[in-house]
Design a protein around this motif. Structure first.
Motif, PDB file in Angstrom:
ATOM      1  N   GLN A 145      -5.510   5.540  10.826  1.00  0.00           N
ATOM      2  CA  GLN A 145      -5.462   6.065   9.465  1.00  0.00           C
ATOM      3  C   GLN A 145      -6.584   5.444   8.624  1.00  0.00           C
ATOM      4  O   GLN A 145      -6.497   4.301   8.173  1.00  0.00           O
ATOM      5  CB  GLN A 145      -4.104   5.750   8.836  1.00  0.00           C
ATOM      6  CG  GLN A 145      -2.925   6.352   9.580  1.00  0.00           C
ATOM      7  CD  GLN A 145      -2.973   7.871   9.588  1.00  0.00           C
ATOM      8  OE1 GLN A 145      -2.856   8.511   8.545  1.00  0.00           O
ATOM      9  NE2 GLN A 145      -3.159   8.448  10.770  1.00  0.00           N
ATOM     10  N   ALA A 146      -7.652   6.230   8.430  1.00  0.00           N
ATOM     11  CA  ALA A 146      -8.834   5.725   7.733  1.00  0.00           C
ATOM     12  C   ALA A 146      -8.503   5.248   6.319  1.00  0.00           C
ATOM     13  O   ALA A 146      -8.981   4.186   5.878  1.00  0.00           O
ATOM     14  CB  ALA A 146      -9.904   6.813   7.686  1.00  0.00           C
ATOM     15  N   ASP A 147      -7.691   6.004   5.601  1.00  0.00           N
ATOM     16  CA  ASP A 147      -7.359   5.622   4.221  1.00  0.00           C
ATOM     17  C   ASP A 147      -6.678   4.261   4.182  1.00  0.00           C
ATOM     18  O   ASP A 147      -6.919   3.462   3.255  1.00  0.00           O
ATOM     19  CB  ASP A 147      -6.447   6.673   3.580  1.00  0.00           C
ATOM     20  CG  ASP A 147      -7.188   7.977   3.301  1.00  0.00           C
ATOM     21  OD1 ASP A 147      -8.434   7.970   3.383  1.00  0.00           O
ATOM     22  OD2 ASP A 147      -6.523   8.988   3.018  1.00  0.00           O
TER      23      ASP A 147
ATOM     24  N   THR B  13       0.803  -1.227   0.000  1.00  0.00           N
ATOM     25  CA  THR B  13       0.000   0.000   0.000  1.00  0.00           C
ATOM     26  C   THR B  13       0.834   1.275   0.000  1.00  0.00           C
ATOM     27  O   THR B  13       0.365   2.323  -0.436  1.00  0.00           O
ATOM     28  CB  THR B  13      -0.926   0.043   1.228  1.00  0.00           C
ATOM     29  OG1 THR B  13      -0.116   0.077   2.432  1.00  0.00           O
ATOM     30  CG2 THR B  13      -1.844  -1.171   1.267  1.00  0.00           C
TER      31      THR B  13
ATOM     32  N   LYS C  12      -9.289   1.427   4.790  1.00  0.00           N
ATOM     33  CA  LYS C  12     -10.168   1.278   3.632  1.00  0.00           C
ATOM     34  C   LYS C  12      -9.428   0.615   2.472  1.00  0.00           C
ATOM     35  O   LYS C  12      -9.985  -0.233   1.767  1.00  0.00           O
ATOM     36  CB  LYS C  12     -10.700   2.646   3.207  1.00  0.00           C
ATOM     37  CG  LYS C  12     -11.681   3.259   4.198  1.00  0.00           C
ATOM     38  CD  LYS C  12     -12.113   4.657   3.760  1.00  0.00           C
ATOM     39  CE  LYS C  12     -13.077   5.276   4.758  1.00  0.00           C
ATOM     40  NZ  LYS C  12     -13.451   6.668   4.364  1.00  0.00           N
ATOM     41  N   LYS C  13      -8.178   0.966   2.298  1.00  0.00           N
ATOM     42  CA  LYS C  13      -7.404   0.457   1.175  1.00  0.00           C
ATOM     43  C   LYS C  13      -7.154  -1.042   1.289  1.00  0.00           C
ATOM     44  O   LYS C  13      -7.117  -1.759   0.279  1.00  0.00           O
ATOM     45  CB  LYS C  13      -6.078   1.207   1.078  1.00  0.00           C
ATOM     46  CG  LYS C  13      -5.325   0.988  -0.232  1.00  0.00           C
ATOM     47  CD  LYS C  13      -4.187   1.986  -0.359  1.00  0.00           C
ATOM     48  CE  LYS C  13      -3.517   1.886  -1.732  1.00  0.00           C
ATOM     49  NZ  LYS C  13      -2.437   2.907  -1.888  1.00  0.00           N
TER      50      LYS C  13
ATOM     51  N   GLN D 148     -12.644  -1.481   5.871  1.00  0.00           N
ATOM     52  CA  GLN D 148     -13.432  -0.262   5.989  1.00  0.00           C
ATOM     53  C   GLN D 148     -14.445  -0.356   7.130  1.00  0.00           C
ATOM     54  O   GLN D 148     -14.873   0.667   7.677  1.00  0.00           O
ATOM     55  CB  GLN D 148     -14.154   0.050   4.676  1.00  0.00           C
ATOM     56  CG  GLN D 148     -15.142  -1.005   4.205  1.00  0.00           C
ATOM     57  CD  GLN D 148     -14.478  -2.134   3.435  1.00  0.00           C
ATOM     58  OE1 GLN D 148     -13.250  -2.136   3.228  1.00  0.00           O
ATOM     59  NE2 GLN D 148     -15.271  -3.112   3.014  1.00  0.00           N
TER      60      GLN D 148
ATOM     61  N   SER E 287       1.461   2.878   2.593  1.00  0.00           N
ATOM     62  CA  SER E 287       0.831   3.719   3.616  1.00  0.00           C
ATOM     63  C   SER E 287       1.842   4.251   4.617  1.00  0.00           C
ATOM     64  O   SER E 287       2.889   3.649   4.866  1.00  0.00           O
ATOM     65  CB  SER E 287      -0.243   2.917   4.357  1.00  0.00           C
ATOM     66  OG  SER E 287      -0.723   3.624   5.485  1.00  0.00           O
TER      67      SER E 287
END
Length: 580
Positions: free
Chosen positions: A205-207, A132, A210-211, A215, A134
């Motif tokens: 970290q919401a993103d 990711t 979700k990734k 989610q 991230s």
């Protein structure tokens, strides 16, 4: 004269639970250990599972035994602290265990509800997470281990019915224990930051979630893994209202006894060792009390089934392949890096028990009424004398073991790494077993140096290693560590007690912080370090003592160790290319 105060530390390791009743000065009044159950899958070596019911029953037995054997009144116990392995515990929102075993029972209420840290089922999930890019990866050395909690949560999501997944709470095991003790689910900074992708200064970290396909955690305001707000507790801060009525009855303690926010077992080992003063060769104890700043030069190595390597720093230090930097896992405002070897004590046991001469070794130990490790060391000393070798390193100079039989945690961060041995002969004798035993210890020491070298290259200034755990009682091994790493090794007063002592320190901190109201970071740090210095018994220093020849041999062994990593990666790539 006021009555004495006592604190209970609880340590949940890979195969047992231990409780110790400890005084203000760190003296252990009583201690008891009880084995816990680990479930394996005979058809899948990656699976390691446990049960919080079994663990809790063992803890209760240990605490009650300590109280009974010591004769201490429950009202004299002023605080309680927990540490545990970084394993994933799953329950529903009523606190009842949820089964993590694959198959029809997955997600149902049931006993086997812990995915042990050593479980490697989530390799695909970890690979997805690591693709990711991230920001969460920046704080785990650039690569998330499949041993961490989020890959395991994702595995459960991928294999569990959606309705069952939605009713689950996910805890790092230390946090489950404080939840079970208090009914308060507030998480510790140590667990969520080190194992659950809670980013320093930023939180969840919401993103990222979700990734990777989690989610649901975001949509449910992170209630399944803690809370949306950054209301996590640093080490030892009081959790909720202390012991619940139910837990107090199970332990034989007083309801409301303060419970300190827990830490992962390695961090308790760090707490129980790094504040120690040391004894020199003359046996005299240093009169200088260490300051918290000195902790930044002291690496704590907590060595059991696996080994964790912890060092604290004022600023965050980013080291590839080494977990962290983690902010506030123990001291608020301080950062921690965590290296690790996935298999050390486990590796030694494996190399011994799988050798054809192992049964002969056990028989010899019984005949001589000696521990088998002592028998091996005496055998090695005799072989060294007969061969006129300068050192055991020279005795085994033509045998090279690469130790990652269970993957590499640090500093390569590659679970696909395997073990290898070069220099085998048609020899299945006790002498061959002794030599392989020695190169196993060498390999563990060489990998420790690799981790320390990488940490220091990126900005740490480690000058000594503070050991705890079972390997600390193996003095020849500790001398090998000192010679290999070129720095003193400090051994704890009680090799097996340092971790549970750290947990007891959490209990004392909770008791003394209880009722103080909001404390500043400085006040918290001053109080915690004071407790650590007062409760940590003196350590014994093992200084490097290698001869010039052994230094050269160890340096050559280290170069070969590093080369073995490159060769294995190249060979693996060649085989993958051939499969295309």
């Amino acid at each position: 004269m006021s009555p004495a105060s006592y604190y209970i530390g609880v340590d949940v390791g890979t195969g047992s639970a231990r409780a110790s009743l400890v005084k203000d000065d760190g003296t252990t009044v009583a201690s008891f250990t009880k084995e816990t159950v680990t479930y394996r899958n005979p058809e899948n070596h990656r699976i390691f599972e446990q049960s919080t019911n079994n663990i809790w029953s063992a803890i209760s037995t240990c605490i009650r035994t300590c109280l009974r054997e010591s004769g201490i009144s429950p009202s004299s116990v002023k605080g309680l602290g927990f540490d545990a392995t970084c394993s994933l515990a799953v329950s529903d929102f009523q606190g009842e265990p949820v089964t993590v075993t694959g198959g029809d029972q997955l997600g149902q209420n049931g006993d086997r509800n812990v995915i042990l840290w050593a479980d490697h089922r989530a390799e695909k999930e970890a690979d997805l997470i690591n693709s990711t890019g991230s920001v969460v990866l920046d704080y785990v050395g650039g690569t998330m281990s499949l041993e961490m909690e989020i890959p395991k949560v994702l595995w459960l999501k991928n294999h569990m019915d959606a309705a069952l997944f939605s009713r689950c709470q996910f805890f790092d095991l230390p946090d489950f224990l404080t939840y079970r003790a208090t009914t308060d689910s507030t998480r510790s900074c140590c667990s969520v930051t080190c194992k659950c992708s809670f980013v320093p200064n930023k939180g969840w970290q919401a993103d990222f979630f979700k990734k990777i396909g989690l989610q649901e955690l975001v949509e449910r305001d992170y209630s399944q893994i803690g809370a949306a707000k950054m209301n996590v507790l640093t080490a030892g801060l009081p959790v909720g209202q202390g012991l619940s009525k139910r837990a107090a009855e199970e332990f034989g303690l007083v309801e409301g006894t303060p419970v300190g926010s827990g830490v992962i077992d390695a961090y308790a080992g760090w707490m129980g060792t790094v504040a120690a003063r040391t004894k020199g060769k003359d046996g005299q104890l240093s009169t200088d009390l260490p300051s918290v700043d000195e902790s930044s030069h002291r690496l704590a190595a907590v060595a059991g089934t696996s080994t964790c390597h912890l060092v604290q720093s004022r600023e965050g230090v980013f080291v590839n392949g080494v977990w962290g930097p983690y902010k506030d896992p123990v001291f608020r405002g301080w950062w921690m890096n965590e290296g690790g070897q996935s298999s050390t004590g486990q590796l030694i046991d494996f190399m011994l028990t799988t050798h054809p001469a192992y049964n002969k070794l056990v028989e010899l130990g019984k005949e001589q009424k000696k521990n088998i490790h002592v028998v091996l060391q005496e055998m090695l000393a005799k072989l060294k004398a007969e061969s006129k070798a300068d050192s055991l390193t020279e005795l085994t100079k033509d045998i090279h073991l690469y130790p990652d039989l269970h993957g590499n945690r640090s500093p390569i961060a590659d679970p696909r790494m395997k073990g290898s041995i070069v220099g085998m002969a048609l020899d299945d004798t006790l002498h061959d077993l002794a030599r392989k035993y020695n190169v196993t210890l060498e390999a563990i020491a060489l990998q420790t140096r690799h981790i320390v070298d990488e940490m220091n290259a990126k900005g740490h200034k480690i000058t000594s290693i503070y050991m705890s755990g079972g390997q600390a009682k193996n003095i020849p091994m500790m001398q090998l560590f000192a010679n290999t790493c070129g720095m003193p090794i400090v051994l704890p007063f009680d090799h097996a007690g340092a971790v549970v002592l750290g947990a007891a320190m959490l209990g004392r901190f909770a008791a003394e912080a209880n009722g103080k109201g909001e404390m500043s970071s400085q006040e918290q740090g001053d109080l915690l370090w004071k407790i650590m210095v007062e409760m940590t018994p003196p350590g014994t220093m093992v200084a490097p003592s290698a001869s010039p020849k052994e230094k050269r041999l160890l340096e050559a062994k280290y170069n070969i160790f590093r080369e073995a990593i490159l060769i294995q990666k190249r060979w693996r790539q060649e085989m993958e290319d051939a499969c295309k």
